[in-house]
Design a protein around this motif. Structure first.
Motif, PDB file in Angstrom:
ATOM      1  N   MET A   1      90.999  66.196  58.470  1.00  0.00           N
ATOM      2  CA  MET A   1      91.761  64.952  58.547  1.00  0.00           C
ATOM      3  C   MET A   1      90.807  63.764  58.421  1.00  0.00           C
ATOM      4  N   PRO A   2      91.253  62.674  57.778  1.00  0.00           N
ATOM      5  CA  PRO A   2      90.398  61.505  57.681  1.00  0.00           C
ATOM      6  C   PRO A   2      90.079  60.941  59.064  1.00  0.00           C
ATOM      7  N   MET A   3      88.887  60.397  59.211  1.00  0.00           N
ATOM      8  CA  MET A   3      88.500  59.740  60.449  1.00  0.00           C
ATOM      9  C   MET A   3      88.794  58.250  60.291  1.00  0.00           C
ATOM     10  N   PRO A   4      89.780  57.718  61.037  1.00  0.00           N
ATOM     11  CA  PRO A   4      90.196  56.336  60.799  1.00  0.00           C
ATOM     12  C   PRO A   4      89.163  55.326  61.267  1.00  0.00           C
ATOM     13  N   ASP A   5      89.249  54.139  60.681  1.00  0.00           N
ATOM     14  CA  ASP A   5      88.453  53.003  61.105  1.00  0.00           C
ATOM     15  C   ASP A   5      86.959  53.304  61.133  1.00  0.00           C
ATOM     16  N   ARG A   6      86.468  53.774  60.000  1.00  0.00           N
ATOM     17  CA  ARG A   6      85.048  54.060  59.823  1.00  0.00           C
ATOM     18  C   ARG A   6      84.610  53.601  58.439  1.00  0.00           C
ATOM     19  N   LEU A   7      83.379  53.144  58.359  1.00  0.00           N
ATOM     20  CA  LEU A   7      82.773  52.824  57.071  1.00  0.00           C
ATOM     21  C   LEU A   7      81.601  53.765  56.852  1.00  0.00           C
ATOM     22  N   HIS A   8      81.581  54.401  55.693  1.00  0.00           N
ATOM     23  CA  HIS A   8      80.552  55.380  55.337  1.00  0.00           C
ATOM     24  C   HIS A   8      79.694  54.816  54.198  1.00  0.00           C
ATOM     25  N   ARG A   9      78.393  54.751  54.420  1.00  0.00           N
ATOM     26  CA  ARG A   9      77.461  54.334  53.373  1.00  0.00           C
ATOM     27  C   ARG A   9      76.864  55.566  52.702  1.00  0.00           C
ATOM     28  N   PHE A  10      76.586  55.425  51.419  1.00  0.00           N
ATOM     29  CA  PHE A  10      75.901  56.512  50.718  1.00  0.00           C
ATOM     30  C   PHE A  10      74.996  55.930  49.648  1.00  0.00           C
ATOM     31  N   LEU A  11      74.055  56.744  49.224  1.00  0.00           N
ATOM     32  CA  LEU A  11      73.021  56.299  48.297  1.00  0.00           C
ATOM     33  C   LEU A  11      72.798  57.378  47.250  1.00  0.00           C
ATOM     34  N   PHE A  12      72.688  56.970  46.003  1.00  0.00           N
ATOM     35  CA  PHE A  12      72.319  57.898  44.940  1.00  0.00           C
ATOM     36  C   PHE A  12      70.803  58.072  44.972  1.00  0.00           C
ATOM     37  N   GLU A  13      70.351  59.275  45.275  1.00  0.00           N
ATOM     38  CA  GLU A  13      68.914  59.536  45.294  1.00  0.00           C
ATOM     39  C   GLU A  13      68.345  59.403  43.869  1.00  0.00           C
ATOM     40  N   HIS A  14      67.127  58.860  43.796  1.00  0.00           N
ATOM     41  CA  HIS A  14      66.418  58.721  42.520  1.00  0.00           C
ATOM     42  C   HIS A  14      67.159  57.797  41.549  1.00  0.00           C
ATOM     43  N   ALA A  15      67.993  56.896  42.081  1.00  0.00           N
ATOM     44  CA  ALA A  15      68.714  55.939  41.246  1.00  0.00           C
ATOM     45  C   ALA A  15      68.958  54.671  42.063  1.00  0.00           C
ATOM     46  N   ASP A  16      69.164  53.548  41.367  1.00  0.00           N
ATOM     47  CA  ASP A  16      69.342  52.257  42.035  1.00  0.00           C
ATOM     48  C   ASP A  16      70.821  51.966  42.255  1.00  0.00           C
ATOM     49  N   VAL A  17      71.503  52.889  42.918  1.00  0.00           N
ATOM     50  CA  VAL A  17      72.936  52.736  43.154  1.00  0.00           C
ATOM     51  C   VAL A  17      73.234  53.061  44.615  1.00  0.00           C
ATOM     52  N   ARG A  18      73.977  52.174  45.260  1.00  0.00           N
ATOM     53  CA  ARG A  18      74.426  52.398  46.632  1.00  0.00           C
ATOM     54  C   ARG A  18      75.937  52.311  46.663  1.00  0.00           C
ATOM     55  N   GLY A  19      76.548  52.857  47.718  1.00  0.00           N
ATOM     56  CA  GLY A  19      77.998  52.808  47.820  1.00  0.00           C
ATOM     57  C   GLY A  19      78.487  52.786  49.253  1.00  0.00           C
ATOM     58  N   GLU A  20      79.755  52.455  49.399  1.00  0.00           N
ATOM     59  CA  GLU A  20      80.417  52.440  50.701  1.00  0.00           C
ATOM     60  C   GLU A  20      81.855  52.893  50.520  1.00  0.00           C
ATOM     61  N   VAL A  21      82.367  53.597  51.504  1.00  0.00           N
ATOM     62  CA  VAL A  21      83.783  53.932  51.576  1.00  0.00           C
ATOM     63  C   VAL A  21      84.272  53.530  52.959  1.00  0.00           C
ATOM     64  N   VAL A  22      85.412  52.825  53.015  1.00  0.00           N
ATOM     65  CA  VAL A  22      85.985  52.422  54.302  1.00  0.00           C
ATOM     66  C   VAL A  22      87.428  52.884  54.353  1.00  0.00           C
ATOM     67  N   GLN A  23      87.840  53.342  55.524  1.00  0.00           N
ATOM     68  CA  GLN A  23      89.235  53.688  55.776  1.00  0.00           C
ATOM     69  C   GLN A  23      89.665  53.070  57.094  1.00  0.00           C
ATOM     70  N   LEU A  24      90.827  52.420  57.084  1.00  0.00           N
ATOM     71  CA  LEU A  24      91.339  51.708  58.246  1.00  0.00           C
ATOM     72  C   LEU A  24      92.764  52.151  58.522  1.00  0.00           C
ATOM     73  N   ASP A  25      92.972  52.732  59.672  1.00  0.00           N
ATOM     74  CA  ASP A  25      94.322  53.067  60.123  1.00  0.00           C
ATOM     75  C   ASP A  25      94.707  52.170  61.301  1.00  0.00           C
ATOM     76  N   ASP A  26      93.955  52.279  62.389  1.00  0.00           N
ATOM     77  CA  ASP A  26      94.302  51.560  63.616  1.00  0.00           C
ATOM     78  C   ASP A  26      94.215  50.046  63.445  1.00  0.00           C
ATOM     79  N   ALA A  27      93.141  49.551  62.836  1.00  0.00           N
ATOM     80  CA  ALA A  27      92.978  48.105  62.673  1.00  0.00           C
ATOM     81  C   ALA A  27      94.077  47.529  61.786  1.00  0.00           C
ATOM     82  N   PHE A  28      94.381  48.225  60.707  1.00  0.00           N
ATOM     83  CA  PHE A  28      95.447  47.781  59.811  1.00  0.00           C
ATOM     84  C   PHE A  28      96.782  47.775  60.546  1.00  0.00           C
ATOM     85  N   ALA A  29      97.064  48.837  61.260  1.00  0.00           N
ATOM     86  CA  ALA A  29      98.325  48.927  61.995  1.00  0.00           C
ATOM     87  C   ALA A  29      98.427  47.845  63.062  1.00  0.00           C
TER      88      ALA A  29
END
Length: 293
Positions: free
Chosen positions: A1-29
């Motif tokens: 199950m998704p974990m609500p109200d969390r932001l996940h950072r990630f990085l492409f190794e050996h490349a100049d690319v970063r990313g983020e994914v955020v999911q909001l259940d409780d805050a949105f509600a």
């Protein structure tokens, strides 16, 4: 199950690319339940919350980030604030019916999108303003990064059915990564995501599904939550700034002064005794009296 109200950072190794994914259940509600906005406005609030969370996560210092869309159109104001401490709040005002599934130049005709960064300690306040254009909020944010920050950035946003979510990819400036094609490849892979997947898949699964052939480093998630900064002292400072005469006129007409926070709708009530104390006590005259608490 998704974990609500969390932001996940990630990085492409050996490349100049970063990313983020955020999911909001409780805050949105929590934001939605305090208002009576129709679904079209709720979707914009959800997308704005996800967007502000993604942008605030890029801050390298303690402070807050505000996303403000203002116009003379049906959506007269969308204001979302995110703090480096993970706090989120949002408000919207309308002037007529906001058309669903319409571009921003119809929902917020003639408007402007402002991104404001306020450092908590010493530091200069920064604001960038762009034309929202005719796409959706994600398109306007990409234009902001392109025109104001000169950073190659892609944004995906989704809100509905009780969930708000977003993803951001950014090409790191001045890097010496060895994979020259990583940025284009990451964008093409991310473009395959659907709004339902963005809202409903657990972030780790979503990242693996999109970039399963890439070497990805995933960081520990950052918790997010709804939190409004209003309190009785801030409201009292605002009322003090309006002046004793106006406050006494309201008392004579209504019997009390009642203020509802624009963000959380919390009521604050002041009777005649409260108002007299307010203007008799210099301690209530806060130097940082905010116009909007």
């Amino acid at each position: 199950m998704p974990m609500p109200d969390r932001l996940h950072r990630f990085l492409f190794e050996h490349a100049d690319v970063r990313g983020e994914v955020v999911q909001l259940d409780d805050a949105f509600a929590e934001v939605v339940r305090r208002t009576d906005h129709p679904p079209a406005v709720q979707r914009l609030i959800g997308e704005g919350l996800a967007a502000a969370a993604l942008l605030a996560a890029t801050l390298k210092f303690r402070g807050s980030l505000s996303l403000q869309l203002q116009s003379a159109g049906p959506l007269s104001l969308l204001l979302v604030q995110a703090g480096s401490d993970g706090s989120l709040r949002a408000m919207a005002r309308t002037n007529g019916e906001v058309p669903a599934d319409a571009p921003l130049d119809r929902q917020a005709a003639g408007g402007s999108l402002a991104i404001t960064i306020d450092p908590e300690d010493a530091g200069e306040r920064y604001q960038g303003i762009v034309d929202p254009g005719g796409g959706r909020l994600a398109d306007a944010l990409e234009r902001y990064f392109r025109e104001s920050e000169q950073l190659a950035t892609r944004v995906w946003l989704a809100a509905g059915e009780g969930h708000a979510a977003g993803m951001l990819l950014q090409r790191l400036p001045g890097g010496e990564g060895g994979d020259a094609d990583a940025w284009n490849r990451a964008g093409h892979l991310a473009d395959t995501v659907t709004e339902a997947e963005l809202r409903e898949l657990a972030p780790g699964e979503l990242i693996r599904r999109l970039f399963h052939e890439e070497d990805i480093r995933l960081f520990d998630p950052t918790p997010l939550r709804f939190r409004c900064r209003c309190d009785r002292r801030r409201v009292a400072s605002m009322l003090h700034g309006l002046g004793a005469e106006e406050m006494r006129d309201i008392l004579a007409e209504q019997g009390q002064v009642e203020v509802h926070c624009d963000f959380c709708n919390e009521p604050y009530r002041f009777d005649a005794v409260d108002i007299e104390e307010l203007f008799a006590d210099p301690a209530t005259r806060a130097p940082d009296s905010p116009a909007r608490h």
